[in-house]
Design a protein around this motif. Structure first.
Motif, PDB file in Angstrom:
ATOM      1  N   GLU A  90     -30.343   8.796  33.811  1.00 14.17           N
ATOM      2  CA  GLU A  90     -30.441   8.421  35.221  1.00 14.17           C
ATOM      3  C   GLU A  90     -30.806   9.623  36.084  1.00 14.17           C
ATOM      4  N   GLY A  94     -33.778   8.052  37.491  1.00 16.92           N
ATOM      5  CA  GLY A  94     -33.190   7.112  38.460  1.00 16.92           C
ATOM      6  C   GLY A  94     -33.905   7.015  39.788  1.00 16.92           C
ATOM      7  N   VAL A 100     -33.535   3.330  37.354  1.00 14.80           N
ATOM      8  CA  VAL A 100     -32.189   3.134  36.809  1.00 14.80           C
ATOM      9  C   VAL A 100     -32.248   2.204  35.597  1.00 14.80           C
ATOM     10  N   GLU A 132     -23.984   0.420  37.885  1.00 12.64           N
ATOM     11  CA  GLU A 132     -24.962   1.260  38.568  1.00 12.64           C
ATOM     12  C   GLU A 132     -26.206   0.466  38.967  1.00 12.64           C
ATOM     13  N   TYR A 136     -27.436  -0.086  42.999  1.00  8.52           N
ATOM     14  CA  TYR A 136     -28.713   0.300  43.591  1.00  8.52           C
ATOM     15  C   TYR A 136     -29.650  -0.884  43.812  1.00  8.52           C
TER      16      TYR A 136
END
Length: 500
Positions: A90, A94, A100, A132, A136
């Protein structure tokens, strides 16, 4: 009914039991038991074979690799390796569009290098990556589909439990199969990342963005994955350098990941017992399926079904490539209905003899002789008549086979037996990797993709239909990869040919 007819009739009976949700191992065992009763007119032979198959199956030294790889995966999770892999991936990916999700695939590939199970890879990485992805702004469908597809890398990137089972069934070298799986595994990870990149550009709302992090933090995150690299190099490198056998390597890997988990304080008395229990439970499930398959395959061998089918296919005069395409298509269909291990155990004893009878033209006797001749001539061969040297060079230039006298003159001995042996091994390894990939596709193919259900159960807010829709581009990526590896076998066999 003849023995052959009874053997053929066992297939629809077996499929019927599977559709009735009878466990696959038990279904194969019951069908074999009944089939042997009718073929031999009694239970004496069936019970005798049961005793023999049980001993011969479970006394296999190679099977001990399975619980070791499963235990290694459990210890790797306790050691925080999955989280470290995801954070490192990441950190570098990311901030990109779809980054991601790409990092999730990269982390799955890394975790697959120390865990030989697809479902374990998918479930473990989901615990780390799913929060995660949601944080996001990634859609539920893309999140679950990415992790389901990434999880399949667990059985493709060595070490792989499925490859071990294939090696045992076909009597192939486990280390060579592991080596040949590297490039297809890397291609799979790259293909999934490209799929994500295309998907988020076609559906911009499916993925959010995150801010890039400083380069110093990226390298700090990268340093945290050294245990994974250490274990991978120790296990895989040790196998190829001849330090230990694949089984010993699995034990070393389990011990190494256990030590790392202990140092990271993830391994306690309670988690150690839980790891042993989970490993024992999964091993027992796998071994029971293996026993059922061994018993059923012994019954099929007695009825001559595999031999008759392979002979019938050869007599049809079909192109080897057409036969291979039909077999791979059957695997894609089976993948919608069965799990990967069941498919391998049920079909390989039938399909592998067919593939072994076909000539894919992998190895040319003339090419092998020419290579050996070039090496001999480059080293310098004294006392060879100019006329003989001219004839040898002419044959090499024309792509013709050398005569016995020509080979004796330059001190080489490359026979058809040697060429056939190498060709048979390469075909077996190449076919094994192809089967592994199409089995992998089955894990994410609706409606019964096992990885889809595992991941979706961890994100109940995402509808299954959304996961189905989002996973189809990944399935398309897999199919493209299969076509490439079928068209260019040298990609799969490259490392094998270079290092052996």
């Amino acid at each position: 009914m003849t023995s052959l007819e009874i053997g053929l009739a066992s297939f629809p009976v077996l499929m019927g039991l599977i559709f009735l949700r009878v466990p696959i191992g038990l279904a194969m065992f019951l069908v074999a038991l009944g089939g042997l009763y009718f073929v031999t007119d009694g239970m004496a032979v069936a019970l005798s074979r049961l005793k023999h198959e049980t001993f011969s199956t479970f006394s296999s030294y190679s099977l001990s690799i399975v619980p070791m790889f499963l235990l290694m995966g459990h210890f790797a999770t306790l050691g925080g390796m999955s989280a470290a892999l995801f954070k490192a991936a990441e950190a570098f990916l990311g901030h990109r569009k779809g980054g991601v999700a790409m990092a999730s695939v990269g982390a799955c590939a890394g975790f697959g290098a120390i865990c030989g199970s697809s479902l374990a890879t998918a479930a473990t990485m989901s615990q780390v990556a799913l929060p995660e992805l949601k944080r996001y702004g990634y859609s539920g469908g893309l999140s679950t589909a990415t992790l389901a597809a990434g999880g399949t890398l667990g059985i493709l990137i060595p070490p792989s439990v499925i490859l071990v089972i294939y090696a045992i069934l076909t009597e192939q070298n486990i280390a060579k199969l592991f080596l040949s799986a590297f490039i297809p595994g890397i291609l799979a990870a790259i293909g999934y990342m490209l799929t994500i990149a295309i998907y988020v550009r076609v559906n911009p709302s499916a993925a959010g963005l995150r801010e890039p992090i400083p380069m110093s933090e990226r390298f700090r995150a990268l340093m945290d994955v050294w245990p994974v690299l250490l274990v991978f190099l120790l296990v895989v490198g040790g196998i190829y350098l001849g330090w230990f056998t694949p089984t010993e390597g699995a034990a070393v890997g389990a011990a190494g990941t256990g030590l790392i988990a202990l140092l990271n304080r993830g391994l306690t008395r309670r988690t150690l017992v839980q790891s042993f229990y989970a490993t024992a439970r999964n091993t027992a499930m796998i071994f029971f399926i293996v026993l059922g398959a061994a018993f059923y395959n012994g019954f099929l061998a007695l009825t001559q079904v595999p031999q008759e089918l392979s002979q019938w296919v050869v007599e049809q005069g079909m192109s080897p490539w057409a036969v291979l395409a039909c077999i791979l298509l059957l695997y894609l269909v089976f993948g919608c209905l069965m799990d990967s291990l069941s498919m391998i155990l049920l079909t390989i004893p039938i399909f592998f003899p067919i593939i072994s009878e076909l000539d894919f033209g992998f190895v040319s006797l003339a090419a092998m002789q020419a290579e050996a001749a070039r090496e001999a001539l480059a080293a310098g061969v004294p006392d060879v008549a100019p006329e003989m040297l001219e004839g040898i060079r002419a044959a090499m230039a024309a792509g013709a086979e050398l005569t016995r006298e020509q080979m004796q003159a330059i001190g080489i001995n490359v026979t058809p037996v040697m060429a056939n042996r190498i060709a048979a091994e390469e075909v077996a390894i190449w076919f094994g990797i192809l089967v592994l990939i199409v089995v992998e596709v089955g894990l994410i193919t609706p409606p019964v993709g096992m990885n889809l259900f595992v991941i979706n159960s961890m994100d109940p807010k995402t509808r299954m239909i959304d996961t189905y829709k989002a996973v189809m581009p990944f399935v398309a990526s897999d199919i493209v990869r299969v076509v490439i590896l079928v068209a260019f076998p040298g990609i799969t066999l490259f490392l094998l040919r270079v290092l052996h």
